[in-house]
Design a protein around this motif. Structure first.
Motif, PDB file in Angstrom:
ATOM      1  N   GLY A 273       0.796  -1.225   0.000  1.00 62.84           N
ATOM      2  CA  GLY A 273       0.000   0.000   0.000  1.00 62.84           C
ATOM      3  C   GLY A 273       0.825   1.270   0.000  1.00 62.84           C
ATOM      4  N   SER A 274       0.182   2.359   0.369  1.00 66.18           N
ATOM      5  CA  SER A 274       0.795   3.675   0.185  1.00 66.18           C
ATOM      6  C   SER A 274       1.458   4.240   1.437  1.00 66.18           C
ATOM      7  CB  SER A 274      -0.272   4.661  -0.296  1.00 66.18           C
ATOM      8  OG  SER A 274      -1.276   4.796   0.690  1.00 66.18           O
ATOM      9  N   ILE A 275       1.323   3.558   2.579  1.00 71.06           N
ATOM     10  CA  ILE A 275       1.812   4.150   3.831  1.00 71.06           C
ATOM     11  C   ILE A 275       2.754   3.234   4.610  1.00 71.06           C
ATOM     12  CG2 ILE A 275       1.038   4.908   6.145  1.00 71.06           C
ATOM     13  CD1 ILE A 275      -1.467   6.014   4.699  1.00 71.06           C
ATOM     14  N   ASN A 354      -9.015  -0.786   0.552  1.00 68.21           N
ATOM     15  CA  ASN A 354      -9.119  -0.715  -0.917  1.00 68.21           C
ATOM     16  C   ASN A 354      -8.481  -1.941  -1.547  1.00 68.21           C
ATOM     17  OD1 ASN A 354     -10.250   2.076  -1.396  1.00 68.21           O
ATOM     18  ND2 ASN A 354      -8.470   2.552  -0.120  1.00 68.21           N
ATOM     19  N   SER A 355      -7.292  -2.291  -1.082  1.00 67.05           N
ATOM     20  CA  SER A 355      -6.616  -3.464  -1.635  1.00 67.05           C
ATOM     21  C   SER A 355      -7.461  -4.715  -1.423  1.00 67.05           C
ATOM     22  CB  SER A 355      -5.245  -3.644  -0.983  1.00 67.05           C
ATOM     23  OG  SER A 355      -4.418  -2.558  -1.334  1.00 67.05           O
ATOM     24  N   THR A 356      -8.068  -4.813  -0.248  1.00 70.91           N
ATOM     25  CA  THR A 356      -8.914  -5.977   0.051  1.00 70.91           C
ATOM     26  C   THR A 356     -10.076  -6.059  -0.936  1.00 70.91           C
ATOM     27  OG1 THR A 356      -8.312  -5.784   2.381  1.00 70.91           O
ATOM     28  CG2 THR A 356     -10.288  -7.062   1.891  1.00 70.91           C
ATOM     29  N   MET A 357     -10.773  -4.934  -1.116  1.00 73.16           N
ATOM     30  CA  MET A 357     -11.927  -4.942  -2.036  1.00 73.16           C
ATOM     31  C   MET A 357     -11.482  -5.216  -3.468  1.00 73.16           C
ATOM     32  SD  MET A 357     -14.658  -4.574  -0.375  1.00 73.16           S
ATOM     33  CE  MET A 357     -15.947  -4.041  -1.451  1.00 73.16           C
ATOM     34  N   GLU A 358     -10.332  -4.664  -3.835  1.00 73.63           N
ATOM     35  CA  GLU A 358      -9.842  -4.862  -5.211  1.00 73.63           C
ATOM     36  C   GLU A 358      -9.487  -6.329  -5.443  1.00 73.63           C
ATOM     37  OE1 GLU A 358      -8.198  -0.268  -5.210  1.00 73.63           O
ATOM     38  OE2 GLU A 358      -6.743  -1.889  -5.220  1.00 73.63           O
ATOM     39  N   SER A 359      -8.878  -6.950  -4.440  1.00 73.91           N
ATOM     40  CA  SER A 359      -8.495  -8.349  -4.569  1.00 73.91           C
ATOM     41  C   SER A 359      -9.737  -9.254  -4.603  1.00 73.91           C
ATOM     42  CB  SER A 359      -7.598  -8.729  -3.392  1.00 73.91           C
ATOM     43  OG  SER A 359      -6.723  -9.746  -3.742  1.00 73.91           O
TER      44      SER A 359
END
Ligand code: UDP
Length: 452
Positions: A273-275, A354-359
């Motif tokens: 992710g971004s952070i 977001n990553s979870t939903m995208e995956s």
């Protein structure tokens, strides 16, 4: 979708100033634009999006006077708290000007939609007598758990006697250690923030980037507790056209590398992710674990994400030679496209929502390595509720990494997780179609906003 034609309602959207908050708000903006609304994005100077990537929207900058040292500290709790103090007055001025500008019946401002972490927006909307709606960018289970436990943990004996691996009563399968403790501050600081986030004040509704069937019981409990209309319209990234990257430069060379791989479902995509940051030792253990797993991998290493390093100079000696063409390392990828690529068969993720939903929406099973905030809750749901991933909980060492990669990508249990993930993907797709829960909820949201 009515893209052209007359637009009578303007919405002012206030995104949170981080990648994982900007994405869902800009996606929501695109969706509502396609439903006939005009969109103004009111953003901070800090981490501002690039207007030229979104020609359909108007952009205004909230001229917050945050101190550079607070913003560059990387301490998210401090940044959120500063932005909320500093943005209130400038946003009020900015919104008053916008209301003067858009004051005709043809194009009045009908509502403010704000990310819950930009809670100063609610007070400003009240002051200017505008309706407001909250966007929550985390999952419903994580919000429910956070709101119920963090403030309680400070003031009562609620969690006393529980060991870190014990299940918190009424929150199965979440354990004490899945509480959203932040790496960026004490429980007291976190608790102050959560108290702000819990307030719904005079807001008219709450939007969740989730899917009804994925979080049914959490959504039901939230509905019981809060009595506001609640719209679960996720995954937002599936309703909206793909976003250009907001804060980082995408390296598209990895898409060519993916094309060149021989077999479907063989590549493990690794991104935190971004952070999230890791230290040099963790980098080395990840590197050797990936190398020894013999699986092809695409690894996003964000500049600055390895403490005390600029980029990948801390990768161990001999690593590049050991992996040859089997590994591809980039600074930032077009994640949605990567996850949709046929060669990608697994995602090592920090489990941001977001990553979870995208995956989930691409049917890609996961290795969960949560770091802070809501990520532990998401990891628990991925591994224990939806059963589409495994959690890597021990201290990072190369043997565990290699084992986890092989369990997910090669072993029978990984195959089962992939099947579960594919089933979830199909169910999610149904929710996005006419008659599906997210489709219906989105229509209701549009009607709701038009009723203001
Ligand atoms: N992302 C991306 N490319 C990358 C890494 C991440 O586009 O190389 C996007 C990802 O698709 C997601 C967002 O950045 O939409 C990260 O949000 P998330 O909630 O997963 O985690 P956060 O960055 O907030 O910790």
């Amino acid at each position: 979708m009515e893209k052209q034609g007359k637009r009578s309602n303007r919405l002012v959207l206030v995104p949170g100033s981080f990648q994982g908050h900007l994405n869902p708000m800009l996606q929501l903006g695109s969706i509502l634009y396609s439903r006939g609304f005009s969109i103004t994005i009111a953003h901070t100077k800090f981490n501002s999006p690039n207007p030229s990537n979104h020609p359909d929207f108007d952009f205004v900058t909230i001229s917050d006077a945050s101190y550079d040292s607070d913003l560059s500290s990387g301490n998210i709790l401090t940044i959120i708290s500063r932005l909320n103090v500093n943005c209130k007055a400038p946003f009020q001025e900015c919104l008053a000007r916008l209301m003067e500008k858009h004051n005709s019946v043809e194009e009045k401002i009908s509502c403010i939609i704000y990310d819950e972490i930009m809670y100063f927006s609610a007070a400003v909307a009240d002051q200017l007598k505008l309706p407001s709606i909250i966007l929550r960018t985390a999952g419903a289970a994580a919000v429910l758990f956070r709101d119920a436990t963090v403030p309680q943990a400070v003031v009562t004996n609620f969690l006393k006697g529980l060991g870190s691996n014990d299940i918190v009563p009424e929150f199965y399968p979440l354990r004490l250690k899945d509480l959203p403790f932040s790496k960026f501050g004490s429980l007291e600081t976190m608790s102050k923030l959560v108290n702000e986030l819990r307030k719904t004040g005079n807001s008219s509704a709450i939007i969740y980037n989730t899917v009804e069937f994925l979080e049914q019981s959490s959504l039901a409990r939230i509905r019981q507790q809060c009595h506001l209309p609640l719209f679960s319209i996720g995954p937002l990234n599936k309703f909206a056209p793909a976003l250009s990257s907001i804060l980082f430069h995408e390296d598209i060379s990895c898409m060519r590398w993916l094309d060149k791989q021989t077999n479907d479902n063989t590549v493990i995509y690794v991104s935190l992710g971004s952070i999230t940051q890791i230290d040099e030792n963790e980098l080395a253990e990840m590197a050797w674990g990936l190398a020894n797993s013999k699986q092809p991998f695409l690894w996003v290493i964000r500049p600055g994400s390895v403490r005390c390093s600029e980029w990948i100079e801390a990768l161990p000696e001999g690593f590049k030679g050991a992996i040859g063409e089997r590994g591809c390392i980039v600074k930032w990828a077009a994640q949605e496209k990567v996850l949709a690529h046929a060669k990608v068969g697994g995602f090592w993720s920090h489990c941001g929502w977001n990553s979870t939903m995208e995956s989930l929406s691409e049917g890609v099973p996961m290795i969960c390595r949560p770091n802070s905030g809501d990520q532990r809750v998401n990891a628990r749901y991925i591994s224990h509720v939806w059963k589409v991933g495994l959690e890597l909980e021990s201290e990072l060492n190369r043997r565990e990494v290699e084992r986890a990669v092989r369990r997910l990508m090669v072993d029978k249990e990984g195959l089962e997780m992939r099947q579960n993930a594919m089933e979830l993907k199909e169910k999610i797709q149904l929710c996005l179609k006419e008659g599906g829960s997210s489709y219906t909820s989105l229509n209701e949201l549009v009607k709701f906003i038009k009723s203001f």
